[in-house]
Design an enzyme around this catalytic site. Sequence first.
Site, PDB file in Angstrom:
ATOM      1  N   HIS A  92      77.690  21.494  18.729  1.00  0.00           N
ATOM      2  CA  HIS A  92      78.172  22.773  19.242  1.00  0.00           C
ATOM      3  C   HIS A  92      79.660  23.005  19.021  1.00  0.00           C
ATOM      4  O   HIS A  92      80.128  24.139  19.132  1.00  0.00           O
ATOM      5  CB  HIS A  92      77.837  22.886  20.737  1.00  0.00           C
ATOM      6  CG  HIS A  92      76.364  22.718  21.010  1.00  0.00           C
ATOM      7  ND1 HIS A  92      75.737  21.489  20.910  1.00  0.00           N
ATOM      8  CD2 HIS A  92      75.398  23.606  21.332  1.00  0.00           C
ATOM      9  CE1 HIS A  92      74.451  21.635  21.181  1.00  0.00           C
ATOM     10  NE2 HIS A  92      74.210  22.901  21.435  1.00  0.00           N
TER      11      HIS A  92
ATOM     12  N   TYR B 175      74.406  25.225  29.074  1.00  0.00           N
ATOM     13  CA  TYR B 175      73.457  24.129  29.319  1.00  0.00           C
ATOM     14  C   TYR B 175      73.662  23.522  30.704  1.00  0.00           C
ATOM     15  O   TYR B 175      72.721  23.089  31.356  1.00  0.00           O
ATOM     16  CB  TYR B 175      73.597  23.043  28.255  1.00  0.00           C
ATOM     17  CG  TYR B 175      73.365  23.554  26.860  1.00  0.00           C
ATOM     18  CD1 TYR B 175      72.087  23.891  26.427  1.00  0.00           C
ATOM     19  CD2 TYR B 175      74.419  23.723  25.971  1.00  0.00           C
ATOM     20  CE1 TYR B 175      71.871  24.377  25.144  1.00  0.00           C
ATOM     21  CE2 TYR B 175      74.216  24.200  24.685  1.00  0.00           C
ATOM     22  CZ  TYR B 175      72.945  24.528  24.280  1.00  0.00           C
ATOM     23  OH  TYR B 175      72.730  25.007  23.010  1.00  0.00           O
TER      24      TYR B 175
ATOM     25  N   HIS C  70      63.183  29.991  24.409  1.00  0.00           N
ATOM     26  CA  HIS C  70      64.060  30.982  23.767  1.00  0.00           C
ATOM     27  C   HIS C  70      63.216  32.047  23.062  1.00  0.00           C
ATOM     28  O   HIS C  70      63.469  33.236  23.171  1.00  0.00           O
ATOM     29  CB  HIS C  70      64.939  30.318  22.702  1.00  0.00           C
ATOM     30  CG  HIS C  70      66.009  29.427  23.260  1.00  0.00           C
ATOM     31  ND1 HIS C  70      66.915  29.828  24.190  1.00  0.00           N
ATOM     32  CD2 HIS C  70      66.341  28.133  22.971  1.00  0.00           C
ATOM     33  CE1 HIS C  70      67.762  28.834  24.459  1.00  0.00           C
ATOM     34  NE2 HIS C  70      67.429  27.788  23.736  1.00  0.00           N
TER      35      HIS C  70
ATOM     36  N   GLU D 258      68.907  29.246  28.182  1.00  0.00           N
ATOM     37  CA  GLU D 258      68.645  27.809  28.071  1.00  0.00           C
ATOM     38  C   GLU D 258      67.678  27.303  29.145  1.00  0.00           C
ATOM     39  O   GLU D 258      67.087  26.238  28.997  1.00  0.00           O
ATOM     40  CB  GLU D 258      69.962  27.036  28.162  1.00  0.00           C
ATOM     41  CG  GLU D 258      70.950  27.346  27.049  1.00  0.00           C
ATOM     42  CD  GLU D 258      70.378  27.127  25.655  1.00  0.00           C
ATOM     43  OE1 GLU D 258      69.482  26.273  25.509  1.00  0.00           O
ATOM     44  OE2 GLU D 258      70.804  27.836  24.721  1.00  0.00           O
TER      45      GLU D 258
ATOM     46  N   HIS E 102      69.785  20.293  13.896  1.00  0.00           N
ATOM     47  CA  HIS E 102      69.880  20.561  15.337  1.00  0.00           C
ATOM     48  C   HIS E 102      68.935  21.715  15.693  1.00  0.00           C
ATOM     49  O   HIS E 102      68.977  22.786  15.083  1.00  0.00           O
ATOM     50  CB  HIS E 102      71.313  20.887  15.745  1.00  0.00           C
ATOM     51  CG  HIS E 102      71.457  20.950  17.235  1.00  0.00           C
ATOM     52  ND1 HIS E 102      71.763  19.838  18.000  1.00  0.00           N
ATOM     53  CD2 HIS E 102      71.275  21.960  18.115  1.00  0.00           C
ATOM     54  CE1 HIS E 102      71.773  20.181  19.277  1.00  0.00           C
ATOM     55  NE2 HIS E 102      71.472  21.462  19.372  1.00  0.00           N
ATOM     56  N   ALA E 103      68.094  21.485  16.693  1.00  0.00           N
ATOM     57  CA  ALA E 103      67.033  22.447  17.006  1.00  0.00           C
ATOM     58  C   ALA E 103      67.589  23.807  17.424  1.00  0.00           C
ATOM     59  O   ALA E 103      68.583  23.894  18.133  1.00  0.00           O
ATOM     60  CB  ALA E 103      66.177  21.900  18.147  1.00  0.00           C
TER      61      ALA E 103
ATOM     62  N   HIS F 185      61.339  23.615  25.057  1.00  0.00           N
ATOM     63  CA  HIS F 185      62.639  24.272  25.305  1.00  0.00           C
ATOM     64  C   HIS F 185      62.844  25.422  24.310  1.00  0.00           C
ATOM     65  O   HIS F 185      63.166  26.547  24.696  1.00  0.00           O
ATOM     66  CB  HIS F 185      63.767  23.239  25.186  1.00  0.00           C
ATOM     67  CG  HIS F 185      65.149  23.831  25.184  1.00  0.00           C
ATOM     68  ND1 HIS F 185      65.911  23.945  26.332  1.00  0.00           N
ATOM     69  CD2 HIS F 185      65.908  24.347  24.192  1.00  0.00           C
ATOM     70  CE1 HIS F 185      67.074  24.514  26.032  1.00  0.00           C
ATOM     71  NE2 HIS F 185      67.101  24.770  24.733  1.00  0.00           N
ATOM     72  N   GLU F 186      62.648  25.129  23.046  1.00  0.00           N
ATOM     73  CA  GLU F 186      62.903  26.155  22.019  1.00  0.00           C
ATOM     74  C   GLU F 186      61.972  27.352  22.189  1.00  0.00           C
ATOM     75  O   GLU F 186      62.377  28.497  22.023  1.00  0.00           O
ATOM     76  CB  GLU F 186      62.762  25.566  20.608  1.00  0.00           C
ATOM     77  CG  GLU F 186      63.803  24.503  20.258  1.00  0.00           C
ATOM     78  CD  GLU F 186      65.238  24.956  20.461  1.00  0.00           C
ATOM     79  OE1 GLU F 186      65.514  26.170  20.357  1.00  0.00           O
ATOM     80  OE2 GLU F 186      66.085  24.101  20.759  1.00  0.00           O
TER      81      GLU F 186
HETATM   82  O1  X8Z Z   1      71.393  22.355  21.814  1.00  0.00           O
HETATM   83  C1  X8Z Z   1      70.438  22.231  22.563  1.00  0.00           C
HETATM   84  C2  X8Z Z   1      69.086  22.802  22.179  1.00  0.00           C
HETATM   85  C3  X8Z Z   1      69.202  23.989  21.325  1.00  0.00           C
HETATM   86  S1  X8Z Z   1      69.674  25.380  22.226  1.00  0.00           S
HETATM   87  C4  X8Z Z   1      68.301  21.777  21.415  1.00  0.00           C
HETATM   88  N1  X8Z Z   1      70.577  21.550  23.718  1.00  0.00           N
HETATM   89  C5  X8Z Z   1      71.829  20.928  24.102  1.00  0.00           C
HETATM   90  C6  X8Z Z   1      72.189  19.780  23.168  1.00  0.00           C
HETATM   91  O2  X8Z Z   1      71.328  19.308  22.433  1.00  0.00           O
HETATM   92  O3  X8Z Z   1      73.332  19.333  23.204  1.00  0.00           O
HETATM   93  C7  X8Z Z   1      69.534  21.341  24.715  1.00  0.00           C
HETATM   94  C8  X8Z Z   1      70.139  20.438  25.726  1.00  0.00           C
HETATM   95  C9  X8Z Z   1      71.620  20.446  25.501  1.00  0.00           C
HETATM   96 ZN    ZN Z   2      68.433  25.958  23.766  1.00  0.00          ZN
END
Ligand code: X8Z
Ligand code: ZN
Length: 605
Positions: A504, A514, A379, A403, A345-346, A375-376
């Site tokens: 998460h 988000y 951050h 975010e 997960h990024a 996106h990254e």
């Molecule tokens: O978790 C993330 C990023 C890392 S902060 C990739 N996002 C959420 C997800 O993937 O559930 C970005 C959009 C929503």
């Molecule tokens: Zn993010």
Amino acid sequence: MKRHITYAVVSIALILSGCAQKTAEEEISAAPAETAQEFIDRANAELKELGKEVGAANWVRSTYITGDTAIIASAASEKYAKWHGGMVQQALKYDGQQLDAKTQRAIDLLKLGTSLPTPNDADKRKELTSIATDLGGMYGAGKYCRNDDDCLTGSELEGLMQTSKDYDELLEYWTGWRTIAPPMREKYERYVELANEGAAELGYTDLGEMWRAGFDMSPAEFETEATKLWDQVKPLYEELHCAVRGKLSEHYGEDKVPLDGPIPAHLLGNMWAQEWGFIYDIMEPYPGVGDIDVDSTLKTKDYSPQEMTRSAENFYVSMGMPRLPDTFWERSQFVAPQDRDVVCHASAWGLDGGNDLRIKMCIKQTYDELRVIYHELGHNYYQGAYKDQEPLFQGSAHSGFHEAIGDTVTLSMTPQYLKEVGLVSSAEESEKAVINRQMQMALDKIAFLPFGKLIDEWRWGVFSGAISPEDYNKSWWDMRLKYQGIAPAVERSEADFDPGSKYHIPGNVSYTRYFLARILQFQFQRSLCEIAGHEGDLASCSVYGSKEAGDKFYAMMASGQSEPWQDALEKLTGTREMDATAIIDYFQPLMGYLKEQNAGRSCGW
Ligand code: X8Z
Ligand code: ZN
């Protein structure tokens, strides 16, 4: 009062660092009479050192999941938790004193400086930090195996969900990935108990209330605020849902997708039905109009993960921001290693107080992933911008701001921009091309809104006890139905733990951030475009190359969390309120199209 942060994205320093050799009580009795300012100076100095150690432990854990790295990471988290608990107790002696605003803010932030409050009892503290480490590892190392030598990782399954249009195949991937989660259930229950105990010791009713306390308003006010924003954008989502259901029903048949009910959760091109961009081919309003096929360029030109990342960096640099340090390129994880389990997960890391920036991703050659990189880096640029703040002020104005930075930049990836940087060959500006692009964006940006809202609503219920463990899965699907209008295609029960299949939840990363970011990014973009002197509608604006916009954006980032988010927002946008009118205005052209499409349909579920 302020936010909490997570190592997934933000400065590692506040959450998981630590090194207190004495018990909190001993510290209190032994501590010489310190003024509040001296206390904060000491907290900052200790935090700076602890952050390095904890950051390193968590980086290694996330990029090399083994029993050994679990021990190292848990020990570091435990150390930080102990330090944090002791410092919060010591801060109590300043309660009721008249302090200057900055010192008071630093103390408030210190109290909120963890997303995982642990009980002061040493055994329980150890138990909780080790459960949290295990849950993260179970997600990262999770696999769906048809048999012993035919296993698929989460990242691979995500990729397959994006490309397949076969109902049964999709269902197999969907149910397959969810087999990783039932073993998490018992640990999750215990994590809820212990983290609530930790939150209670800090003066909160439960962990949910503590999470909601990080927004410069009372937890109750914040709840109302989030509901207000959702009510504003709900009509947009309902139109999109209706149009998508209509097309999916044509594609898969009305027996599979009935026109009066929820959409089966595995048909939306995404493992969690959170963003639907991968069904654009089914939804494309005007087939072939406007070339937004970045995927094919990435493949034809065979972009490497690093080249994709350079493209994102170049955008920020075009706005006058610095190049990323050499260490970023040396130390980041760009692709999934073949020889070990990692968390794919990024995430973006601001190690060593923002001096050591990295991303951790398993980059695939798609436009979707390219946008995740943009996106990254948002951050990373934020982390780099606030690195000169004191450690307690290193963080975003609120978690949604962190975010929203990179997402705001993705709004500038207009067809003209993509053409300018060679990612598409032509950029058509016809009305039809605009609708096509808006559809592509709405499938990600609008579809996400109810998902972004419900994840924490579920957790707030779990933490408060309104949702009991016997109802974990049922309540999850009740909320998915209520907010998103989706439902599982196969029966689920309490033998499942579907929330655990979303990063998460086991990762202990709050999610309202988000949801807020989806709304804020349009507010940011509206202001940046004004500063850049853009004329015409917001959707056609790219601030690529605008140093004026970049300066203002970077100045906001550089203030970190040293002031209330309302002040930061006001400096950039002139308003102190989060507000959905910018996103609503942005998608007006598409809404007209969707209403036409939905005429005569009975929408809702
Ligand atoms: O978790 C993330 C990023 C890392 S902060 C990739 N996002 C959420 C997800 O993937 O559930 C970005 C959009 C929503
Ligand atoms: Zn993010």
